[in-house]
Scaffold this motif. Structure first.
Motif, PDB file in Angstrom:
ATOM      1  N   SER A 269       2.626  -1.762   5.997  1.00 13.63           N
ATOM      2  CA  SER A 269       1.402  -2.367   5.880  1.00 13.63           C
ATOM      3  C   SER A 269       1.490  -3.856   5.599  1.00 13.63           C
ATOM      4  O   SER A 269       2.478  -4.075   4.996  1.00 13.63           O
ATOM      5  N   CYS A 270       0.718  -4.549   6.202  1.00 12.02           N
ATOM      6  CA  CYS A 270       0.950  -6.187   6.069  1.00 12.02           C
ATOM      7  C   CYS A 270       0.885  -6.330   4.679  1.00 12.02           C
ATOM      8  O   CYS A 270       1.865  -7.112   4.209  1.00 12.02           O
ATOM      9  N   ILE A 271      -0.268  -6.092   3.875  1.00 10.34           N
ATOM     10  CA  ILE A 271      -0.279  -6.301   2.565  1.00 10.34           C
ATOM     11  C   ILE A 271       0.690  -5.723   1.668  1.00 10.34           C
ATOM     12  O   ILE A 271       1.318  -6.323   0.668  1.00 10.34           O
ATOM     13  N   ARG A 272       1.146  -4.291   1.950  1.00  4.88           N
ATOM     14  CA  ARG A 272       2.080  -3.908   0.949  1.00  4.88           C
ATOM     15  C   ARG A 272       3.510  -4.538   1.275  1.00  4.88           C
ATOM     16  O   ARG A 272       4.371  -4.770   0.169  1.00  4.88           O
TER      17      ARG A 272
ATOM     18  N   CYS B 272      -1.016   1.723   5.372  1.00  7.30           N
ATOM     19  CA  CYS B 272      -2.293   0.784   4.889  1.00  7.30           C
ATOM     20  C   CYS B 272      -3.579   1.510   5.236  1.00  7.30           C
ATOM     21  O   CYS B 272      -3.677   2.174   6.241  1.00  7.30           O
ATOM     22  N   VAL B 273      -4.437   1.343   4.189  1.00  5.76           N
ATOM     23  CA  VAL B 273      -5.767   2.018   4.346  1.00  5.76           C
ATOM     24  C   VAL B 273      -6.826   1.631   5.268  1.00  5.76           C
ATOM     25  O   VAL B 273      -7.286   2.107   6.173  1.00  5.76           O
ATOM     26  N   THR B 274      -6.565   0.095   5.395  1.00  4.62           N
ATOM     27  CA  THR B 274      -7.530  -0.333   6.566  1.00  4.62           C
ATOM     28  C   THR B 274      -6.992   0.060   7.768  1.00  4.62           C
ATOM     29  O   THR B 274      -7.728   0.343   8.821  1.00  4.62           O
ATOM     30  N   SER B 275      -5.649  -0.048   8.081  1.00  2.89           N
ATOM     31  CA  SER B 275      -4.799   0.324   9.156  1.00  2.89           C
ATOM     32  C   SER B 275      -5.354   1.995   9.461  1.00  2.89           C
ATOM     33  O   SER B 275      -5.484   2.348  10.732  1.00  2.89           O
ATOM     34  N   PHE B 276      -5.223   2.842   8.508  1.00  2.00           N
ATOM     35  CA  PHE B 276      -5.339   4.124   8.451  1.00  2.00           C
ATOM     36  C   PHE B 276      -6.966   4.275   9.287  1.00  2.00           C
ATOM     37  O   PHE B 276      -7.238   5.194   9.991  1.00  2.00           O
TER      38      PHE B 276
ATOM     39  N   PRO C  86      -2.966  -0.624  -0.293  1.00  2.00           N
ATOM     40  CA  PRO C  86      -2.148  -1.624  -0.869  1.00  2.00           C
ATOM     41  C   PRO C  86      -3.072  -2.877  -1.272  1.00  2.00           C
ATOM     42  O   PRO C  86      -2.814  -3.550  -2.144  1.00  2.00           O
ATOM     43  N   GLY C  87      -4.315  -2.994  -0.550  1.00  2.00           N
ATOM     44  CA  GLY C  87      -5.224  -4.260  -0.948  1.00  2.00           C
ATOM     45  C   GLY C  87      -5.781  -3.804  -2.428  1.00  2.00           C
ATOM     46  O   GLY C  87      -5.665  -4.861  -3.270  1.00  2.00           O
TER      47      GLY C  87
END
Lengths: 357, 231
Positions: free
Chosen positions: A27-30, A100-104, A262-263
């Motif tokens: 994940s980018c954010i994590r 990442c949840v956005t990614s999921f 992560p966000g």
């Protein structure tokens, strides 16, 4: 109660999770804000449970934040994701795990779109070939990292050194579970438990000894809103929505907030600091402290006895010490802000209204 | 049926996201944006359903379509399985394609978003990266964030990240061949063209407003002028 009827209704929200041979997309954010959580996650699955979990250094962002900020066409994200699938195929894996949840959410949406519009999938095959001379097949299973923690919750519980129990009272810790919107609000059937009554974090918390707090704004968004946070002029949107959640959960005196996104983790942590510094208000049950906000990986690792500073909990703005003390975690206060080998990195400035240790 | 509506309907997200809305207003009731901004997703869906090009163009030029946070809470609760959030994405896409986004304050923010996010993807391989995520622009990163920024390599090393180095791991340096793949994907999928369009139209708008590119960036990123809030 008609048990069979209930079982049938819930069968839609059961998720099959394979037991081994995973391909990981970070994940980018994590990676930016809680990289220790990703490392602990891989370490738990690989080394504590002995599973095969592969990471290809050639994988990249899926572009999800840029897509949901309306800066890129959907075909761009589809083709980047097709490239990740191609890397997975090349490495010989079929089970794709995203952190990442956005990614999921975006992976789920894209797979669904391809299912309903095969002509779009065919176009993406052409575009990926044109751009990268690569081919791909879709994964057999798509999981979020929190699905994995849920799947392994009883194994985690078996290895628990510090369960989610208040060592001073013997009572279960009161845990707010916050699910990232894109985990299940778009495609509830692709999650553990759906969108209205998701089990993915609640099941983990209960397996680890905690009790889940139900509160009015439990399903409200953390307020990220992509462009509503990323553009400074819009950030009041993000802060306001987080504030709404904290005001709603406050009467229930949570000891911990667990997240799978992560966000959300970042916003629920950092906006507590902003609320404290702008209004003087803190939400922890100890005056001057906030409510610690940890991801499902961080909670699992902490319960299993990982050192909080190896895990990177010093990168959170809200002090985690009140939680560590309630769980009875053994830790060295003096090492919190040290570098490798005890290197002196100084300490962060102390905010006026909220404690950082 | 107008041509703009027809073009909008060619977007698969709108085809999937709007099937006979019954105007119940559930989407507005659960919407985080509707509580904060002068925003009502039900009204937006209504305008699209009129199929009236003039009204749709007004929408494409307005701040309204940029208020949504794309959380998709509306999708879960819609009794007709519509997706007002997906309708918004289709409207925003068309607003950029037709160049209407520069006509509204919130639409003009696409310049900052495209520059930073697509720059991050193409330069680093990440949507968010420490080289461009700075405490100065993100004071809510907090005193801990400032400390991380001041000791970046040491803090990342301490928690097992692989910041800026080759091989696997968090924040590893993305290999040049992977960045080249991303650039080529952007080129063949219309990503590069979208970014260039946003930049070119923004430069033109900056000139009209008498601002340099840097001043324009700062204006759209930092400032808010209109009556946006629902108070």
């Amino acid at each position: 109660m008609n048990y069979e009827g209930k079982k049938r209704i819930w069968s839609e929200f059961q998720k099959e999770i394979p037991d081994d041979r995973y391909f990981y997309a970070r994940s980018c954010i994590r990676q930016n804000f809680n990289p220790g959580a990703e490392q602990a996650f891989l370490d738990i699955v690989r080394n504590r449970f002995g599973k095969d979990f592969y990471e290809d250094p050639l994988h990249t962002t899926c572009g999800g934040i840029a897509y949901h900020s309306d800066t890129t066409p959907e075909e761009t994200s589809m083709t980047i994701i097709a490239r990740q699938f191609s890397l997975m195929n090349q490495a010989g894996y079929r089970n794709f795990v995203v952190s990442c949840v956005t990614s999921f959410g975006l992976h789920t949406e894209i797979l669904q779109t391809w299912e309903e519009h095969p002509e779009i999938e065919a176009k993406i095959h052409e575009l990926l070939w044109k751009a990268c001379k690569r081919e791909f097949t879709k994964p057999d299973f798509l999981m979020h990292s929190s699905d994995m923690m849920y799947h392994y919750r009883f194994l985690i519980s078996e290895q628990a050194r510090y369960p989610l129990i208040n060592v001073h009272t013997g009572e279960p810790l009161k845990v707010v579970e916050h699910i990232g919107c894109h985990y299940s609000k778009i495609f509830p059937s692709k999650s553990v438990g759906g969108a209205e009554y998701p089990r993915v974090l609640a099941g983990l918390v209960e397996a680890l000894g905690g009790s889940v707090v139900d509160y009015p704004e439990r399903r409200h968004c953390c307020g990220f809103g992509f462009r509503q946070y990323l553009v400074k002029a819009n950030r009041g949107y993000s802060l306001t929505n987080t504030y709404k959640k904290f005001e709603s959960m406050e009467p229930f005196h949570p000891d911990l907030i667990i997240t799978n996104c992560p966000g959300c983790n970042y916003f629920l942590d950092r906006w507590q600091y902003v609320i404290a510094e702008t209004s003087g208000k803190t939400y922890g049950d100890t005056p001057g402290y906030g409510i610690p906000v940890l991801s499902s990986e961080e909670v699992s690792a902490l319960v299993m006895g990982y050192d909080p500073w190896d895990l990177g909990l010093q990168m959170h703005q809200v002090a985690v010490e009140p939680l560590l003390d309630k769980m009875g975690v053994q830790y060295d206060k003096s090492r919190k802000y040290k570098g490798v080998g005890g290197k002196d990195l100084g300490i962060p400035a102390s905010p006026a209204n909220i404690r950082i240790f | 049926m107008g041509k703009i509506y027809e073009r909008l309907m060619s977007d698969v997200r709108l085809q999937e996201g709007l099937k006979a809305c019954i105007n119940c207003g559930t989407c507005t009731a659960v919407c985080p944006a509707a509580e904060f901004y002068r925003y009502n997703p039900k009204n937006i869906v209504n305008i699209v359903q009129t199929q009236d090009d003039d009204e749709i163009i007004k929408l494409l030029k307005s701040d309204t379509i940029w208020y949504c946070g794309e959380c998709m809470s509306c999708v879960t609760r819609c009794p007709r399985t519509n997706a007002p959030g997906q309708v918004i994405i289709a409207l925003r896409t068309l607003s950029v394609e037709l160049g209407y986004f520069v006509e509204s304050e919130k639409g003009r923010q696409q310049y900052a978003l495209a520059k930073v996010l697509c720059g991050n993807i193409l330069n680093y391989g990440y949507c968010v990266h420490p080289e461009t995520f700075k405490y100065a622009a993100h004071p809510e990163y907090g005193t801990v964030g400032k400390w991380i920024e001041d000791h970046l390599q040491d803090v990342y090393d301490r928690v097992g990240a692989n910041y800026g180095k080759s091989g696997p791991g968090p924040l590893r340096k993305i290999a040049p061949e992977s960045l080249e793949d991303l650039r080529k994907i952007f080129d063949v999928t219309g990503g590069s063209a979208r970014v260039e369009k946003i930049k070119a139209l923004s430069r033109k708008k900056a000139e009209e407003m008498g601002l340099s590119e840097e001043e324009y960036f700062n204006e759209v990123f930092n400032e808010t002028h209109g009556e946006h809030l629902n108070q």
